[in-house]
Design a protein around this motif. Structure first.
Motif, PDB file in Angstrom:
ATOM      1  N   MET A 173      48.044  28.806  28.980  1.00 51.00           N
ATOM      2  CA  MET A 173      47.955  29.949  28.062  1.00 51.00           C
ATOM      3  C   MET A 173      47.407  31.153  28.813  1.00 51.00           C
ATOM      4  N   LYS A 174      48.050  32.296  28.664  1.00 52.07           N
ATOM      5  CA  LYS A 174      47.647  33.501  29.380  1.00 52.07           C
ATOM      6  C   LYS A 174      46.198  33.860  29.064  1.00 52.07           C
ATOM      7  N   LEU A 175      45.456  34.239  30.111  1.00 53.32           N
ATOM      8  CA  LEU A 175      44.054  34.604  29.933  1.00 53.32           C
ATOM      9  C   LEU A 175      43.950  35.831  29.037  1.00 53.32           C
ATOM     10  N   ASP A 176      43.131  35.729  28.013  1.00 50.87           N
ATOM     11  CA  ASP A 176      43.001  36.788  27.022  1.00 50.87           C
ATOM     12  C   ASP A 176      42.460  38.069  27.655  1.00 50.87           C
ATOM     13  N   GLY A 177      43.199  39.141  27.539  1.00 50.18           N
ATOM     14  CA  GLY A 177      42.749  40.442  28.020  1.00 50.18           C
ATOM     15  C   GLY A 177      42.895  40.664  29.515  1.00 50.18           C
ATOM     16  N   ILE A 178      43.306  39.644  30.255  1.00 51.12           N
ATOM     17  CA  ILE A 178      43.428  39.767  31.712  1.00 51.12           C
ATOM     18  C   ILE A 178      44.818  40.285  32.077  1.00 51.12           C
ATOM     19  N   GLU A 179      44.840  41.371  32.837  1.00 52.64           N
ATOM     20  CA  GLU A 179      46.109  41.955  33.281  1.00 52.64           C
ATOM     21  C   GLU A 179      46.341  41.774  34.782  1.00 52.64           C
ATOM     22  N   HIS A 201      53.261  36.246  38.870  1.00 54.46           N
ATOM     23  CA  HIS A 201      53.691  37.634  38.911  1.00 54.46           C
ATOM     24  C   HIS A 201      54.579  38.004  37.725  1.00 54.46           C
ATOM     25  N   GLU A 202      55.061  37.030  37.002  1.00 53.11           N
ATOM     26  CA  GLU A 202      55.845  37.312  35.799  1.00 53.11           C
ATOM     27  C   GLU A 202      54.950  37.723  34.626  1.00 53.11           C
ATOM     28  N   TYR A 203      53.680  37.359  34.712  1.00 51.74           N
ATOM     29  CA  TYR A 203      52.753  37.598  33.595  1.00 51.74           C
ATOM     30  C   TYR A 203      51.575  38.513  33.951  1.00 51.74           C
ATOM     31  N   TYR A 204      51.236  38.582  35.241  1.00 49.60           N
ATOM     32  CA  TYR A 204      50.091  39.369  35.682  1.00 49.60           C
ATOM     33  C   TYR A 204      50.490  40.247  36.869  1.00 49.60           C
ATOM     34  N   LYS A 205      49.721  41.308  37.081  1.00 50.80           N
ATOM     35  CA  LYS A 205      49.796  42.018  38.347  1.00 50.80           C
ATOM     36  C   LYS A 205      48.882  41.275  39.327  1.00 50.80           C
ATOM     37  N   ILE A 206      49.272  41.279  40.595  1.00 53.30           N
ATOM     38  CA  ILE A 206      48.567  40.487  41.598  1.00 53.30           C
ATOM     39  C   ILE A 206      47.963  41.395  42.662  1.00 53.30           C
ATOM     40  N   GLY A 207      46.708  41.133  43.004  1.00 57.99           N
ATOM     41  CA  GLY A 207      46.037  41.904  44.044  1.00 57.99           C
ATOM     42  C   GLY A 207      45.319  41.014  45.043  1.00 57.99           C
ATOM     43  N   ILE A 208      44.874  41.630  46.108  1.00 62.73           N
ATOM     44  CA  ILE A 208      44.117  40.951  47.161  1.00 62.73           C
ATOM     45  C   ILE A 208      42.795  41.676  47.361  1.00 62.73           C
ATOM     46  N   ILE A 209      41.701  40.915  47.394  1.00 64.85           N
ATOM     47  CA  ILE A 209      40.400  41.426  47.845  1.00 64.85           C
ATOM     48  C   ILE A 209      39.917  40.423  48.878  1.00 64.85           C
ATOM     49  N   PRO A 240      36.965  46.096  34.980  1.00 65.17           N
ATOM     50  CA  PRO A 240      36.600  44.748  35.427  1.00 65.17           C
ATOM     51  C   PRO A 240      37.003  43.646  34.454  1.00 65.17           C
ATOM     52  N   GLU A 241      36.870  43.910  33.165  1.00 65.59           N
ATOM     53  CA  GLU A 241      37.179  42.881  32.162  1.00 65.59           C
ATOM     54  C   GLU A 241      38.677  42.596  32.057  1.00 65.59           C
ATOM     55  N   GLN A 242      39.491  43.372  32.748  1.00 62.60           N
ATOM     56  CA  GLN A 242      40.936  43.125  32.772  1.00 62.60           C
ATOM     57  C   GLN A 242      41.360  42.324  34.003  1.00 62.60           C
ATOM     58  N   VAL A 243      40.368  41.889  34.795  1.00 64.00           N
ATOM     59  CA  VAL A 243      40.644  41.265  36.089  1.00 64.00           C
ATOM     60  C   VAL A 243      40.062  39.860  36.178  1.00 64.00           C
ATOM     61  N   SER A 291      43.346  23.589  43.051  1.00 62.56           N
ATOM     62  CA  SER A 291      44.580  23.986  43.726  1.00 62.56           C
ATOM     63  C   SER A 291      45.195  25.172  42.999  1.00 62.56           C
ATOM     64  N   LEU A 292      46.134  25.825  43.664  1.00 63.62           N
ATOM     65  CA  LEU A 292      46.865  26.915  43.029  1.00 63.62           C
ATOM     66  C   LEU A 292      47.760  26.393  41.910  1.00 63.62           C
ATOM     67  N   SER A 293      48.278  25.198  42.073  1.00 58.68           N
ATOM     68  CA  SER A 293      49.097  24.603  41.017  1.00 58.68           C
ATOM     69  C   SER A 293      48.282  24.412  39.740  1.00 58.68           C
ATOM     70  N   GLU A 294      47.043  23.942  39.905  1.00 57.89           N
ATOM     71  CA  GLU A 294      46.171  23.769  38.738  1.00 57.89           C
ATOM     72  C   GLU A 294      45.844  25.118  38.109  1.00 57.89           C
ATOM     73  N   LEU A 295      45.634  26.124  38.948  1.00 52.58           N
ATOM     74  CA  LEU A 295      45.377  27.466  38.441  1.00 52.58           C
ATOM     75  C   LEU A 295      46.526  27.919  37.544  1.00 52.58           C
ATOM     76  N   CYS A 296      47.748  27.754  38.015  1.00 56.87           N
ATOM     77  CA  CYS A 296      48.922  28.169  37.231  1.00 56.87           C
ATOM     78  C   CYS A 296      48.991  27.419  35.898  1.00 56.87           C
ATOM     79  N   ARG A 297      48.711  26.139  35.937  1.00 52.14           N
ATOM     80  CA  ARG A 297      48.761  25.349  34.698  1.00 52.14           C
ATOM     81  C   ARG A 297      47.754  25.856  33.679  1.00 52.14           C
ATOM     82  N   LYS A 298      46.623  26.367  34.171  1.00 47.44           N
ATOM     83  CA  LYS A 298      45.555  26.780  33.251  1.00 47.44           C
ATOM     84  C   LYS A 298      45.683  28.213  32.746  1.00 47.44           C
ATOM     85  N   VAL A 299      46.390  29.060  33.477  1.00 51.55           N
ATOM     86  CA  VAL A 299      46.406  30.480  33.093  1.00 51.55           C
ATOM     87  C   VAL A 299      47.780  30.956  32.620  1.00 51.55           C
TER      88      VAL A 299
END
Length: 207
Positions: A1-7, A90-98, A148-151, A198-206
């Protein structure tokens, strides 16, 4: 499920999107060359420091009185699930690097074939400031034109990723990969909002 308020989802690079296992093994072999220290001894001491949330390889090098050798970027690889994860996210969020990286992060991401999924890159060498300094996070927010609350910040280190991102008000995701997978959150500011292995688990959760 998409993270609430996270862009936006911002990622660290090393041990988050990029597997540094071979590069780290290369460094260990070089620093212990000509000594009686075994690879296993060095690795166990590294785990000891990781559990204390300290820079594991550097602390171990210092403990044994060794000399740090250059990092071999040619040994770096993407994790098996990096590309698929970024494609889906990337279909649901914008992606950045820090990230704390030497010059040329954009070029490295392009060589890995993942630059097309990245909307903003903020790397320490180009910016003149490095994590955990909150200024590098502020630069990323300004460049992404978001609050910040959108990230969500995804990283492998509690000290460099989770603590400063928590402090600035981001949603934090600790990915337990690489040297710091053995770290232990102790203080409130070290506690991530989410933990994945893992990144796979991350995708499943977000997603």
């Amino acid at each position: 499920m998409k993270l609430d308020g996270i862009e936006w989802i911002f990622f660290d690079m090393g041990s988050t999107l990029i597997d540094e296992t071979l590069a780290m093994a290369h460094r260990i072999r070089e620093v212990i060359e000509g000594t009686e220290i075994t690879f296993e001894q060095f690795t166990q001491k590294k785990i000891f420091y990781a559990k204390q949330n300290k820079p594991a390889d550097l602390e171990t090098i210092k403990f044994y009185g060794l000399t740090k050798t250059p990092w071999h970027k040619e040994d770096e690889r993407l994790f098996p699930d990096t590309i698929e994860c970024l494609q889906e996210l990337h279909e649901y969020y914008k992606i950045g690097i820090i990230a704390n990286q030497s010059l040329g992060s954009k070029e490295r991401l392009e060589r890995f074939g993942i630059l097309k999924y990245i909307d903003v890159i903020v790397a320490s060498a180009e910016e003149g400031v490095e994590k955990p300094d909150k200024r590098i996070f502020e630069i990323a927010l300004k460049r992404a034109e978001c609050e910040p609350e959108q990230v969500a910040m995804v990283g492998d280190r509690l000290d460099n990723d989770i603590v400063p991102a928590n402090g600035i008000g981001m949603y934090t995701i600790w990915i337990k990969q690489g040297d710091w997978k053995d770290a232990c959150p102790r203080e409130v500011q070290e506690q991530p909002d989410m933990t994945v292995e893992s990144l796979s688990e991350l995708c499943r959760k977000v997603l």
